[in-house]
Scaffold this motif. Sequence first.
Motif, PDB file in Angstrom:
ATOM      1  N   LEU A 185      -7.794  -7.817   1.551  1.00 57.10           N
ATOM      2  CA  LEU A 185      -8.556  -6.742   0.933  1.00 57.10           C
ATOM      3  C   LEU A 185      -7.642  -5.588   0.555  1.00 57.10           C
ATOM      4  O   LEU A 185      -7.700  -5.044  -0.546  1.00 57.10           O
ATOM      5  CB  LEU A 185      -9.645  -6.289   1.904  1.00 57.10           C
ATOM      6  N   SER A 186      -6.749  -5.198   1.476  1.00 54.75           N
ATOM      7  CA  SER A 186      -5.827  -4.089   1.220  1.00 54.75           C
ATOM      8  C   SER A 186      -4.874  -4.418   0.075  1.00 54.75           C
ATOM      9  O   SER A 186      -4.622  -3.592  -0.807  1.00 54.75           O
ATOM     10  CB  SER A 186      -5.037  -3.780   2.499  1.00 54.75           C
ATOM     11  N   LEU A 224      -5.758   3.473   1.886  1.00 53.70           N
ATOM     12  CA  LEU A 224      -5.351   2.068   1.901  1.00 53.70           C
ATOM     13  C   LEU A 224      -4.124   1.867   2.788  1.00 53.70           C
ATOM     14  O   LEU A 224      -3.973   0.854   3.471  1.00 53.70           O
ATOM     15  CB  LEU A 224      -5.078   1.572   0.487  1.00 53.70           C
ATOM     16  N   VAL A 225      -3.194   2.875   2.760  1.00 54.87           N
ATOM     17  CA  VAL A 225      -1.997   2.820   3.624  1.00 54.87           C
ATOM     18  C   VAL A 225      -2.417   2.838   5.095  1.00 54.87           C
ATOM     19  O   VAL A 225      -1.966   2.019   5.906  1.00 54.87           O
ATOM     20  CB  VAL A 225      -1.048   3.985   3.306  1.00 54.87           C
ATOM     21  N   LEU A 226      -3.307   3.802   5.443  1.00 54.51           N
ATOM     22  CA  LEU A 226      -3.771   3.903   6.828  1.00 54.51           C
ATOM     23  C   LEU A 226      -4.501   2.633   7.248  1.00 54.51           C
ATOM     24  O   LEU A 226      -4.349   2.152   8.373  1.00 54.51           O
ATOM     25  CB  LEU A 226      -4.695   5.114   6.978  1.00 54.51           C
ATOM     26  N   PHE A 227      -5.298   2.104   6.331  1.00 45.11           N
ATOM     27  CA  PHE A 227      -6.039   0.879   6.608  1.00 45.11           C
ATOM     28  C   PHE A 227      -5.089  -0.272   6.945  1.00 45.11           C
ATOM     29  O   PHE A 227      -5.288  -1.020   7.897  1.00 45.11           O
ATOM     30  CB  PHE A 227      -6.889   0.534   5.380  1.00 45.11           C
ATOM     31  N   SER A 228      -3.971  -0.383   6.196  1.00 45.30           N
ATOM     32  CA  SER A 228      -3.006  -1.468   6.417  1.00 45.30           C
ATOM     33  C   SER A 228      -2.224  -1.254   7.713  1.00 45.30           C
ATOM     34  O   SER A 228      -1.962  -2.197   8.464  1.00 45.30           O
ATOM     35  CB  SER A 228      -2.039  -1.554   5.232  1.00 45.30           C
ATOM     36  N   ILE A 229      -1.857   0.013   7.966  1.00 41.81           N
ATOM     37  CA  ILE A 229      -1.098   0.309   9.189  1.00 41.81           C
ATOM     38  C   ILE A 229      -1.961   0.024  10.426  1.00 41.81           C
ATOM     39  O   ILE A 229      -1.468  -0.516  11.426  1.00 41.81           O
ATOM     40  CB  ILE A 229      -0.610   1.777   9.169  1.00 41.81           C
ATOM     41  N   LEU A 230      -3.254   0.381  10.365  1.00 43.82           N
ATOM     42  CA  LEU A 230      -4.149   0.098  11.487  1.00 43.82           C
ATOM     43  C   LEU A 230      -4.259  -1.402  11.730  1.00 43.82           C
ATOM     44  O   LEU A 230      -4.359  -1.868  12.865  1.00 43.82           O
ATOM     45  CB  LEU A 230      -5.534   0.690  11.217  1.00 43.82           C
ATOM     46  N   SER A 262       0.832  -1.206   0.000  1.00 42.29           N
ATOM     47  CA  SER A 262       0.000   0.000   0.000  1.00 42.29           C
ATOM     48  C   SER A 262       0.863   1.250   0.000  1.00 42.29           C
ATOM     49  O   SER A 262       0.511   2.264  -0.622  1.00 42.29           O
ATOM     50  CB  SER A 262      -0.943  -0.016   1.204  1.00 42.29           C
ATOM     51  N   ILE A 263       2.024   1.185   0.683  1.00 44.25           N
ATOM     52  CA  ILE A 263       2.938   2.338   0.674  1.00 44.25           C
ATOM     53  C   ILE A 263       3.500   2.528  -0.719  1.00 44.25           C
ATOM     54  O   ILE A 263       3.576   3.665  -1.235  1.00 44.25           O
ATOM     55  CB  ILE A 263       4.057   2.137   1.724  1.00 44.25           C
ATOM     56  N   VAL A 264       3.922   1.419  -1.348  1.00 45.28           N
ATOM     57  CA  VAL A 264       4.450   1.513  -2.726  1.00 45.28           C
ATOM     58  C   VAL A 264       3.384   2.094  -3.642  1.00 45.28           C
ATOM     59  O   VAL A 264       3.672   2.960  -4.484  1.00 45.28           O
ATOM     60  CB  VAL A 264       4.899   0.107  -3.217  1.00 45.28           C
TER      61      VAL A 264
END
Length: 850
Positions: free
Chosen positions: A173-174, A42-48, A16-18
């Motif tokens: 999902l992410s 999507l980045v925030l979703f993955s980090i959470l 997601s960061i990439v």
Amino acid sequence: MNNYIVFSIYFSVIISIVNFIYSLNKKISNSCKAIPILNLSLVLFSILELLKLENNSSIFGIFQNGILAFLPVLFTTFILKFHSEIIPRKIILSYSIPIIYIILKFTKVFKNIPYNYYLFASLLIIYITFFPTKKSMDYIRIRYLNSNIITIFFASIFFYVFIFIFYKNHPVLSISLSFVMIVIQSIIINRKLTDHPIDNLIKSIEQANTIFVLLDEDDNVLYINEAGLKFIGLSRDEIIGKKNEEIIKITKTSNHLIEKNGKTYRFSLQETNAGKVLIINDITSGNKSFSSIDILSNLFDSLFDNVPDGVVIIKEDGTILKCNRQFLEMFGYSKDEVIGEIIDNLIVPEDLSNEPKLLRELVKNQKTLRVETIRKRKDGKKIEVRLTVAKIKNNNTNNNDKAEDLIYAFYTDITSEKEALNIVRNTLQKDMLTGLYTRSYFLRRLTSLSEFSLIGDHHGIILIDIDNFSQINILKNHAFGDEILRQVALRIKNSLREGDIISRPYADEFWIIIEKAGKNYQQAREVINNIVSKIFNEISKPYYIDGEVIELKFSSGLHVFSIIDNADEVMRKANLALKRAKSSKDKIIFYNILIDNELQEKSTKERDLREAFHNRELKIFLQPICKYDKTIVGAEALLRWVKKDGSVLPPIEFIQLLEENGMIVSVGEEILRQVCEVLSENNELKFIDINVSPVQLRDEKMAERFFNIVSSYEIDPSKIVIEITENILIDMNDIVKNNIDKLLKYGFELCIDDFGTGYSSLAYLTLLPLKKIKIDKSFVFRLPDDRKSIKLLEAIYNIAKAFQLEAIPEGVENEKQLEILSMIGYKLFQGFFFGKPVPTYEFLKRLTKE
């Protein structure tokens, strides 16, 4: 915790960061600013998800659900911004739903409220799918007609919903959404690179001082640039998709010069398969801008390369100057193999080698030409093509060179179209049951033959009908009847010559055309007679169907014709011959002029008969029925046609025609009315006999109408005696039987006329509740000399007496006959000895005297 889950969480964070970094590319962010925001979500979703793993706290799940609630809105914003669409207020307001949801989740009271994510996402998807604006749709159609972005976008939504519903796996999902966004971003960058020249071209046309107008075939305006709008003085909404009278007037100007607002303009009009391109230049100052020519050239190059047909530009001698990709694919050549070559040598079959030169000569004079022909591919395979050819002026020559016209040729492969057409034509031309030709095809062939035959050629037409075929369907079934038709069709077909046309136009009829039967009438008649004899010899043989042996009878009408007869006249004459054959002992009849004459006479008589009925010329004459002393007891009503000139025709002259055309039903009711009028004027008359035809008895409502007529005159139905002939047994069916039963129920009496002449006279006595019988005058005529007649009359009287029937001898003409009949025991008599049939007023006058 499962290593696979840990790995997927970390991998979702990385990917997601990439994805987010990739979306910061200017080509992407400038196309749609919603993309980086979506990827950041999507980045925030993955980090959470990672924080949930490390800290095992529910607060991260709440934030994660909040982001999940925002995703449908972000996706909707993405697609609308991607179209350069102004975001509607309803979409902006939809952001408030996830915001309120998140706030409520942090309260104690509402922290357990569910969020109907699926409904919210579905409504937004429906909105962006079915309610884009016209501007948005035009933008997609112009810029992304061949793009996969929209397809991938919607596929990702459905994939996204599928993953969430069935797995509830946030890392997967992410990862999946990040990969989808990477693919979409790659396509956007690629599209940006390829769209750059097109954007420049569109921008150049829009900003040019030259006026550009694109029209369709009906002169509706498809496109007009800014210079054109200023020239016309209308807005884009006022002119696009509509006809403009000023533009249409310009296109019809012959000298290509127009004056407007003190300025002079020169215009050119180029026609294409898609429509017309109108270019207008301001030449007032004498300086003509040539940039428009370059732009027009680019436009035509684009049309040339993308038109679905194969297009080739050739010289007048057939040398190929240019062709498009579709032409090369259609004929299987490379570009190097065709440029500079003579087109005839490449794609024209040997048997059509002279055709291209003829077409080029025609197009020189006609300017345009369209034909359907055959061409060949490089591999030798032949294809059917629709060839459209146009001659174009070539102005790209030096001043010292003579301008040579060029020829544009458009090739459309119609092989598949022809194959489908042949299948449809074959279906329409052939009868599904027998495989014979249909009526429409037969008539087309007959018309062609009658119009394009050589003088002297005589042809024949044969119509064959299966007698009483409907009875087979009634007694058996339709499947049985269908098998008979198939076998008859096969026998007829096998009896014909090769090339003869046979069709089944109706259920049990077969039509045949015998082409070129002879050079004169007699020769053709002999050939046709031999053919039809051969056919009848085959079709008259027994048929073996479902274990049964069936024998059929046929009727046939024939006609010999030539070019002097049209198709309608040929069919008319053949049908007349068939009609005569059906009613004739000779079941094979050739048409002749006598049949036509009889038809004309019959038609004239029928017309006169209808007029006579409406003019009340059909009247009853009454013949008395008397006792021995000539006292009138009753009468028989006999129909006569009293013409205007005073002449009187007996029923034998017209009764058959009345039965054939059905008028007998109306005439029979008129006879009953006239009888009721007589009975109402004289109460002393005990009865009147009226003759009823089998045709009348086959009418379902006959009995009810008879009763209504008698009731309207207040006559006792027993005074009406219905006379029927012995052949009624042949026509006895449910309708006839019901009518007889009802007549008897209403009170009418029943009598058999001409008793003793048929084969079933005695059968009537047991089958029908008779009151009277009338003995045929042929038995009375031989009296007093024929003792056999006397014996028969005695026997009939004894039979009548045994059955308690009143027997009335007809044809009593002298006193000796009366004496013998009286001595046998007969009480009532009818014949000229007692009186001839007379008009009703004379009959009533005699009754009054007596």
